[in-house]
Design a protein around this motif. Structure first.
Motif, PDB file in Angstrom:
ATOM      1  N   VAL A 230       0.932  -1.338   0.025  1.00 28.93           N
ATOM      2  CA  VAL A 230       0.250  -0.103   0.137  1.00 28.93           C
ATOM      3  C   VAL A 230       0.689   1.392  -0.086  1.00 28.93           C
ATOM      4  O   VAL A 230       0.489   2.273  -0.402  1.00 28.93           O
ATOM      5  N   HIS A 231       1.829   1.232   0.726  1.00 32.10           N
ATOM      6  CA  HIS A 231       3.114   1.990   0.675  1.00 32.10           C
ATOM      7  C   HIS A 231       4.369   1.451   0.348  1.00 32.10           C
ATOM      8  O   HIS A 231       4.682   0.401   0.553  1.00 32.10           O
ATOM      9  N   ALA A 232       5.073   2.356  -0.462  1.00 35.92           N
ATOM     10  CA  ALA A 232       6.237   1.855  -0.913  1.00 35.92           C
ATOM     11  C   ALA A 232       7.376   3.143  -1.359  1.00 35.92           C
ATOM     12  O   ALA A 232       6.946   4.011  -1.884  1.00 35.92           O
ATOM     13  N   ALA A 233       8.610   2.572  -1.090  1.00 38.10           N
ATOM     14  CA  ALA A 233       9.638   3.564  -1.599  1.00 38.10           C
ATOM     15  C   ALA A 233      10.783   2.581  -2.114  1.00 38.10           C
ATOM     16  O   ALA A 233      10.951   1.598  -1.508  1.00 38.10           O
ATOM     17  N   ILE A 234      11.623   3.152  -2.995  1.00 35.57           N
ATOM     18  CA  ILE A 234      12.807   2.378  -3.431  1.00 35.57           C
ATOM     19  C   ILE A 234      14.019   3.424  -3.389  1.00 35.57           C
ATOM     20  O   ILE A 234      14.003   4.481  -3.811  1.00 35.57           O
ATOM     21  N   GLU A 235      15.079   2.828  -3.089  1.00 40.98           N
ATOM     22  CA  GLU A 235      16.632   3.448  -3.373  1.00 40.98           C
ATOM     23  C   GLU A 235      17.098   2.694  -4.433  1.00 40.98           C
ATOM     24  O   GLU A 235      17.416   1.672  -4.553  1.00 40.98           O
ATOM     25  N   ARG A 236      17.027   3.389  -5.711  1.00 44.28           N
ATOM     26  CA  ARG A 236      17.383   2.741  -6.733  1.00 44.28           C
ATOM     27  C   ARG A 236      18.975   2.503  -6.865  1.00 44.28           C
ATOM     28  O   ARG A 236      19.291   1.753  -7.798  1.00 44.28           O
ATOM     29  N   GLY A 237      19.649   3.163  -6.023  1.00 49.04           N
ATOM     30  CA  GLY A 237      21.255   3.275  -5.963  1.00 49.04           C
ATOM     31  C   GLY A 237      21.889   2.244  -5.335  1.00 49.04           C
ATOM     32  O   GLY A 237      22.968   2.069  -5.272  1.00 49.04           O
ATOM     33  N   ALA A 238      20.808   1.234  -4.591  1.00 49.62           N
ATOM     34  CA  ALA A 238      21.298   0.263  -3.628  1.00 49.62           C
ATOM     35  C   ALA A 238      22.045  -0.881  -4.645  1.00 49.62           C
ATOM     36  O   ALA A 238      21.358  -1.177  -5.558  1.00 49.62           O
ATOM     37  N   GLN A 239      23.150  -1.548  -4.063  1.00 52.99           N
ATOM     38  CA  GLN A 239      24.030  -2.179  -5.064  1.00 52.99           C
ATOM     39  C   GLN A 239      24.151  -3.381  -4.180  1.00 52.99           C
ATOM     40  O   GLN A 239      24.597  -3.486  -2.941  1.00 52.99           O
ATOM     41  N   ALA A 240      24.247  -4.755  -4.900  1.00 50.50           N
ATOM     42  CA  ALA A 240      24.907  -5.952  -4.457  1.00 50.50           C
ATOM     43  C   ALA A 240      26.306  -5.824  -4.051  1.00 50.50           C
ATOM     44  O   ALA A 240      27.079  -5.542  -5.054  1.00 50.50           O
ATOM     45  N   ILE A 241      26.876  -6.469  -2.910  1.00 44.11           N
ATOM     46  CA  ILE A 241      28.066  -6.233  -2.905  1.00 44.11           C
ATOM     47  C   ILE A 241      28.975  -7.780  -2.871  1.00 44.11           C
ATOM     48  O   ILE A 241      28.174  -8.871  -2.427  1.00 44.11           O
ATOM     49  N   ASP A 242      30.044  -8.147  -3.732  1.00 47.24           N
ATOM     50  CA  ASP A 242      30.699  -9.122  -3.750  1.00 47.24           C
ATOM     51  C   ASP A 242      31.439  -9.361  -2.657  1.00 47.24           C
ATOM     52  O   ASP A 242      32.677  -9.105  -2.746  1.00 47.24           O
ATOM     53  N   THR A 243      31.108  -9.954  -1.564  1.00 46.60           N
ATOM     54  CA  THR A 243      31.573 -10.271  -0.346  1.00 46.60           C
ATOM     55  C   THR A 243      32.846 -11.061  -0.349  1.00 46.60           C
ATOM     56  O   THR A 243      33.769 -10.623   0.331  1.00 46.60           O
ATOM     57  N   ASP A 244      32.888 -12.117  -1.163  1.00 45.04           N
ATOM     58  CA  ASP A 244      34.240 -13.003  -1.077  1.00 45.04           C
ATOM     59  C   ASP A 244      35.340 -12.153  -1.725  1.00 45.04           C
ATOM     60  O   ASP A 244      36.323 -12.144  -1.425  1.00 45.04           O
ATOM     61  N   LEU A 245      34.735 -11.545  -2.855  1.00 40.71           N
ATOM     62  CA  LEU A 245      35.866 -10.683  -3.488  1.00 40.71           C
ATOM     63  C   LEU A 245      36.465  -9.652  -2.598  1.00 40.71           C
ATOM     64  O   LEU A 245      37.628  -9.271  -2.726  1.00 40.71           O
ATOM     65  N   LEU A 246      35.495  -8.931  -1.777  1.00 35.44           N
ATOM     66  CA  LEU A 246      35.997  -7.838  -0.806  1.00 35.44           C
ATOM     67  C   LEU A 246      36.963  -8.684  -0.027  1.00 35.44           C
ATOM     68  O   LEU A 246      38.077  -8.086   0.287  1.00 35.44           O
ATOM     69  N   LEU A 247      36.647  -9.554   0.646  1.00 28.95           N
ATOM     70  CA  LEU A 247      37.395 -10.257   1.814  1.00 28.95           C
ATOM     71  C   LEU A 247      38.708 -10.843   1.217  1.00 28.95           C
ATOM     72  O   LEU A 247      39.654 -10.655   1.773  1.00 28.95           O
ATOM     73  N   GLN A 248      38.647 -11.576   0.209  1.00 32.22           N
ATOM     74  CA  GLN A 248      39.635 -12.103  -0.252  1.00 32.22           C
ATOM     75  C   GLN A 248      40.782 -10.989  -0.905  1.00 32.22           C
ATOM     76  O   GLN A 248      41.921 -10.994  -0.725  1.00 32.22           O
ATOM     77  N   GLY A 249      40.264  -9.840  -1.675  1.00 25.71           N
ATOM     78  CA  GLY A 249      40.925  -8.867  -1.869  1.00 25.71           C
ATOM     79  C   GLY A 249      41.788  -8.072  -0.749  1.00 25.71           C
ATOM     80  O   GLY A 249      42.820  -7.787  -0.950  1.00 25.71           O
ATOM     81  N   TYR A 250      41.081  -7.891   0.152  1.00 24.33           N
ATOM     82  CA  TYR A 250      41.535  -7.327   1.528  1.00 24.33           C
ATOM     83  C   TYR A 250      42.855  -8.671   2.159  1.00 24.33           C
ATOM     84  O   TYR A 250      43.828  -7.879   2.718  1.00 24.33           O
ATOM     85  N   ALA A 251      42.534  -9.668   2.035  1.00 23.19           N
ATOM     86  CA  ALA A 251      43.473 -10.620   2.603  1.00 23.19           C
ATOM     87  C   ALA A 251      44.865 -10.480   1.785  1.00 23.19           C
ATOM     88  O   ALA A 251      45.779 -10.457   2.408  1.00 23.19           O
ATOM     89  N   LYS A 252      44.684 -10.435   0.392  1.00 23.53           N
ATOM     90  CA  LYS A 252      45.815 -10.469  -0.262  1.00 23.53           C
ATOM     91  C   LYS A 252      46.637  -8.804  -0.135  1.00 23.53           C
ATOM     92  O   LYS A 252      47.786  -9.104  -0.054  1.00 23.53           O
ATOM     93  N   MET A 253      45.666  -8.087   0.132  1.00 23.67           N
ATOM     94  CA  MET A 253      46.339  -6.619   0.313  1.00 23.67           C
ATOM     95  C   MET A 253      47.318  -6.916   1.591  1.00 23.67           C
ATOM     96  O   MET A 253      48.278  -6.356   1.801  1.00 23.67           O
ATOM     97  N   LEU A 254      46.747  -7.454   2.669  1.00 17.71           N
ATOM     98  CA  LEU A 254      47.267  -7.625   3.840  1.00 17.71           C
ATOM     99  C   LEU A 254      48.602  -8.300   3.803  1.00 17.71           C
ATOM    100  O   LEU A 254      49.885  -7.979   4.330  1.00 17.71           O
TER     101      LEU A 254
END
Length: 366
Positions: A128-152
């Motif tokens: 009945v009521h609705a709103a959207i955040e069109r700019g919300a995006q999915a995060i590739d968590t594994d890519l993020l985690l492994q990327g930081y691990a490689k950086m470390l």
């Protein structure tokens, strides 16, 4: 083994902070499990939603967004995928949506008809009521985690898995951490232990900050017949009764529960999941006939729901990085930058006022 900084916890908080701290100090990260990201990090819905977390983390979202959009040094692939997040409310749930919209930016109200076009299985009475955040995006968590691990590791840091902490002492300006993998020493100790952060503080002889781990169930459901769910946004009931997110051609579902739990390797609760699916079924035309798999994760909250980040006022060199609640993945780049600046003695990316709002000092009485 001696280093400049010991980090306890191999989730996204500890790994990302360790990656940045290692650019200016010798870092050893200790993870109790056999791999990093075993607990909450690997079980997250993983979305970047600018309005999630409210005013307390608004500045963190702003800092993190810049990193997600330009992940140089972390990944040569995009970390974000456009998704959108649609909030829907029944007639008697309008106040929940209005409360969210008061502090929100970049949200567009949509009609019931538009909401049903975005997610065709919704019943009209559920939107009945609705709103959207069109700019919300999915995060590739594994890519993020492994990327930081490689950086470390690239920055000279070391990751020790299978190293649960059994004892912590502090003497002569040095933290001494005992594990089955040996003894580790450093002048600075970063507590990024997630649901176990208060327990780590206790081992160090420090007062807890009052973290409450809360279990959240999730499941993978088959896609409704005849629908391409990949074109759908994430859909959230504004009263926190359920949410769904397209996931590899199927639907990830959660009852949006937040059940207090002891720190543990969380498992899904069949009754909580069934109750959530019943609520979901009242709002959609899709009949859920089976659950392909289910799991649960623990999200830890401080009493005021804001992250706990900063040096403990009662011990030299003990840095808290905990209490991220449900914003741990999306704020990780910002909290990593804040922690690196604090530990390395560099200018902070946030104001003194924001720093004070996150400091563990706020839980200490005079």
């Amino acid at each position: 083994m001696k280093s400049d900084v010991i980090i306890i916890g191999g989730g996204i908080a500890g790994v990302s902070a360790g990656a940045l701290i290692a650019s200016g100090a010798q870092v050893t990260l200790l993870e109790s499990e056999s791999m990093i990201g075993h607990h909450t990090t690997g079980r997250s819905a993983a979305m970047f939603i600018r309005n999630y977390g409210g005013p307390a983390v608004a500045r963190l979202n702003e800092i993190a967004e810049a990193v997600f959009e330009n992940p140089e040094g972390i990944s040569d692939q995009p970390l974000l995928t456009p998704r959108g997040e649609l909030h829907v409310a029944r007639a008697d749930e309008a106040e929940h949506l209005e409360r969210y919209l008061r502090d929100a930016e970049g949200m567009d109200r949509v009609t019931t008809e538009e909401a049903l076009q975005l997610c065709p299985i919704l019943r009209p009475e559920a939107a009945v009521h609705a709103a959207i955040e069109r700019g919300a995006q999915a995060i590739d968590t594994d890519l993020l985690l492994q990327g930081y691990a490689k950086m470390l590791r690239r920055n000279g840091g070391r990751i020790e898995t299978g190293a649960p902490v059994t004892a912590i002492t502090h003497q002569g300006g040095t933290w001494r951490v005992e594990t089955p993998k040996g003894t580790f020493e450093a002048p600075v100790l970063v507590n990024a232990a997630g649901a176990w952060a208060d327990q780590v503080a206790g081992l160090a002889g420090l007062a807890p900050v009052g973290l409450v781990p809360r279990r959240r169930n999730a499941a993978i459901l088959p896609a409704p017949a005849g629908h391409d769910v990949e074109t759908w946004p994430m859909v959230v009931n504004a009263a926190d009764r359920w949410y769904i997110k397209p996931e590899a051609g199927k639907l990830m579902f959660s009852p949006s529960d937040a059940v207090p739990s002891d720190p543990c390797d969380a498992w899904s609760d069949d009754m909580e999941l069934a109750e959530g699916l019943d609520r979901f079924s009242q709002d959609v035309t899709y009949e859920v006939t089976r659950v392909e798999r289910s799991w649960a994760g623990l999200r830890s909250f401080a009493p005021d729901l804001a992250p706990v980040v900063g040096f403990d006022p009662d011990a030299t060199g003990f840095w808290w990085l905990a209490g991220q609640g449900g914003t741990g993945i999306q704020t990780a780049p910002a909290l990593a930058a804040l922690s690196a600046a604090g530990v390395l003695g560099q200018p902070s990316p946030v104001s003194d006022e924001v720093l004070a709002s996150f400091s563990p000092k706020r839980f200490r009485t005079a």
